[in-house]
Design an enzyme around this catalytic site. Structure first.
Site, PDB file in Angstrom:
ATOM      1  N   PRO A  91       0.860  -1.186   0.000  1.00  0.00           N
ATOM      2  CA  PRO A  91       0.000   0.000   0.000  1.00  0.00           C
ATOM      3  C   PRO A  91       0.901   1.243   0.000  1.00  0.00           C
ATOM      4  O   PRO A  91       1.304   1.733   1.048  1.00  0.00           O
ATOM      5  CB  PRO A  91      -0.810  -0.129   1.293  1.00  0.00           C
TER       6      PRO A  91
ATOM      7  N   ASP B 223       5.830   2.789   2.292  1.00  0.00           N
ATOM      8  CA  ASP B 223       4.900   1.688   2.565  1.00  0.00           C
ATOM      9  C   ASP B 223       4.032   2.091   3.769  1.00  0.00           C
ATOM     10  O   ASP B 223       4.533   2.240   4.891  1.00  0.00           O
ATOM     11  CB  ASP B 223       5.737   0.422   2.875  1.00  0.00           C
ATOM     12  N   HIS B 224       2.745   2.250   3.522  1.00  0.00           N
ATOM     13  CA  HIS B 224       1.850   2.771   4.565  1.00  0.00           C
ATOM     14  C   HIS B 224       1.645   1.778   5.716  1.00  0.00           C
ATOM     15  O   HIS B 224       1.109   2.121   6.757  1.00  0.00           O
ATOM     16  CB  HIS B 224       0.501   3.159   3.939  1.00  0.00           C
ATOM     17  N   ARG B 225       2.087   0.537   5.538  1.00  0.00           N
ATOM     18  CA  ARG B 225       1.993  -0.412   6.657  1.00  0.00           C
ATOM     19  C   ARG B 225       3.045  -0.098   7.712  1.00  0.00           C
ATOM     20  O   ARG B 225       2.930  -0.507   8.866  1.00  0.00           O
ATOM     21  CB  ARG B 225       2.210  -1.849   6.153  1.00  0.00           C
TER      22      ARG B 225
ATOM     23  N   ILE C  42       5.039   3.176   7.572  1.00  0.00           N
ATOM     24  CA  ILE C  42       5.293   4.618   7.710  1.00  0.00           C
ATOM     25  C   ILE C  42       3.960   5.338   7.551  1.00  0.00           C
ATOM     26  O   ILE C  42       3.075   4.861   6.829  1.00  0.00           O
ATOM     27  CB  ILE C  42       6.281   5.045   6.595  1.00  0.00           C
TER      28      ILE C  42
END
Ligand code: COA
Length: 451
Positions: A249, A423-425, A427
């Site tokens: 993501p 990576d939104h998981r 950061i």
């Protein structure tokens, strides 16, 4: 009952071809003409048929073995007339070239006394293979399909045993494999493996990507075309990019850094080191600046491992290099321990090796963060794809002079466009904005690297 060695017949120019499929096992009853193994060269795949009917006693080849004309495939307890006479198989007609496999075969049908011609399929089939009518129906319910259809199914991961054939005698056609794939993608059919592993979906929830099939267009209808296979690097990197684009993501933050003074310093350094042959590049400063930002924001130098983060206490920076064969990412190891001149020199050496196709795996492994610079080419901003298992990548475009308000007046400043994908998981947006802002501060005043 006589024991007969069934050998690879004359397969034309194919020598030392790899066995990629075993279609029978000891104890199986096989008919004349029935396919025993599939072999594959870099150009084509083909099935090797049985010259006799009987029961398989022992397989003499394994997956990955290389075979040529005359190699023994298996021993067979022959049945009927063949058992009494046990004749040597007659040489088969020379295998048709790969391209010819796409058009109907013109060779006469083999008689049981002859060794049948192997069926040849293009390694990458662009058109459906010609229907090949076997002398007898397949035994033991083996999936009944031509080599090109088998290969197509293997490439898609389609379990052929679960595909219903619509061809003569239940033969599986290319269209059958395509329709099966569409049905699985649409969720109207489940493979046995899916059924065994997937949890039962709650009513109304989506399963899979539910994508439309890839558009199939006959481009030649609209004008002249030319087909060229992708190079090795493109094939490998394409698969990696696809996985990274789909599984991460990813979000991209864009920002600008004022590099007016840094560029002046770089030009000055290059004048001073003219004789050394080392060209100091903006990318070398970016690598050093990124190391400082990665140290301040360590989650950008981490990797996801299940529910945990692995923080790396080393700073190896990959940089995307454009080569005639495609994109590669050599790595500057321990960039934190190196100066700008050393980084510039190593980068020049690695970029040269990359262009010459001489990078080894060690040159391209171990990166903790990557920079993709299009600065020498142009553009404003772009959205780079994260190089998994890294969690962020910095894209850089061409700097240009812009009018900036200094509180009293507009002044010309050299601005460098930055695009940070993360990576939104791992950061979140605030951390990414802080990372970019800090990077901008360092690039605006490089003395901050020392802090
Ligand atoms: N803004 C303006 N000019 C820039 C710049 C920037 N951000 N970055 C580099 N330049 C200039 C350089 O100063 C140099 O100019 P000069 O010849 O007048 O001195 C020129 O552009 C060429 O730079 P280059 O020699 O390519 O060095 P580099 O350090 O910028 O790049 C590579 C080296 C290996 C990264 C580069 O050759 C490359 O392959 N880039 C493409 C990477 C890529 O394809 N990324 C996309 C992945 S999707």
């Amino acid at each position: 009952m006589a024991l007969i060695d069934v050998k690879v017949p004359d397969i034309g120019d194919f020598k030392d071809v790899a066995v990629i499929e075993l279609l029978v096992k000891p104890g199986d009853r096989v008919a004349v003409d029935q396919s025993l193994i599939t072999v594959e060269s870099d150009k084509a795949s083909m099935e090797i048929p049985s010259s006799h009917a009987g029961v398989v006693k022992e397989l003499k080849v394994q997956l990955g073995d290389k075979v040529s004309e005359g190699s023994v495939v298996l021993t067979l307890e022959a049945e009927g007339a063949a058992a009494a006479a046990a004749p040597e198989p007659a040489p088969a007609p020379v295998a048709a070239p790969a391209v010819a496999a796409a058009v109907p075969a013109t060779a006469p049908a083999p008689t049981p006394a002859e060794a049948p011609a192997p069926t040849v399929a293009p390694a990458v089939a662009s058109t459906p293979a010609a229907p090949h009518q076997p002398a007898s129906a397949p035994v033991l319910g083996l999936p009944h399909a031509s080599p090109s259809v088998r290969k197509f199914a293997r490439e898609l991961g389609v379990p052929l045993a679960e595909v219903k054939g619509s061809g003569p005698k239940g033969r599986i056609t290319l269209e059958d494999v395509q329709n099966f794939t569409k049905a699985v993608m649409a969720g109207t059919v489940q493979t046995q493996a899916q059924a065994a592993h997937a949890p039962a979906p709650a009513a109304g929830t989506g399963v899979g990507l539910d994508l439309l099939p890839w558009p199939k267009v006959d481009f030649a209808k609209f004008g002249p075309i030319e087909r060229k296979e992708l190079g090795r690097i493109k094939k490998i990197s394409g698969a990696n990019l696809m996985r990274n684009a789909v599984m991460i993501p990813a979000v991209t933050n864009h920002d600008d850094a004022d590099i007016t003074e840094l560029e002046a310093f770089r030009v000055q350094l290059n004048k001073e080191h003219e004789k050394s042959g080392i060209k100091v590049t903006m990318l070398a400063f970016l690598i050093k600046a990124c190391v400082a930002a990665l140290k301040k924001f360590p989650e950008f130098n981490s990797s996801l491992d299940g529910d945990a983060l692995i923080f790396k206490h080393y700073w190896h920076i990959g940089f995307a290099a454009d080569t005639p064969n495609g994109l590669v990412v050599p790595v500057i190891k321990h960039a934190d321990q190196k100066g700008i001149l050393q980084i510039s020199q190593e980068m020049a050496e690695l970029a040269k090796k990359a262009r010459e196709g001489k990078l080894g795996p060690a040159d391209m492994s171990g990166a903790t963060f990557t920079i993709s610079s299009l600065g020498g080419i142009g553009g404003r901003y772009f959205t780079p794809i994260i190089n998994a298992p890294e969690v962020a990548i910095l894209g850089v475009c061409k700097s240009q002079m812009e009018p900036k308000w200094d509180g009293k007046q507009f002044v010309p400043r050299l601005m460098l466009p930055l695009s940070l994908t993360w990576d939104h998981r791992v950061i979140d947006g605030a951390a990414a904005a802080r990372f970019n802002a800090y990077l901008g501060q360092i690039l605006a005043d490089f003395r901050r690297v020392l802090l």
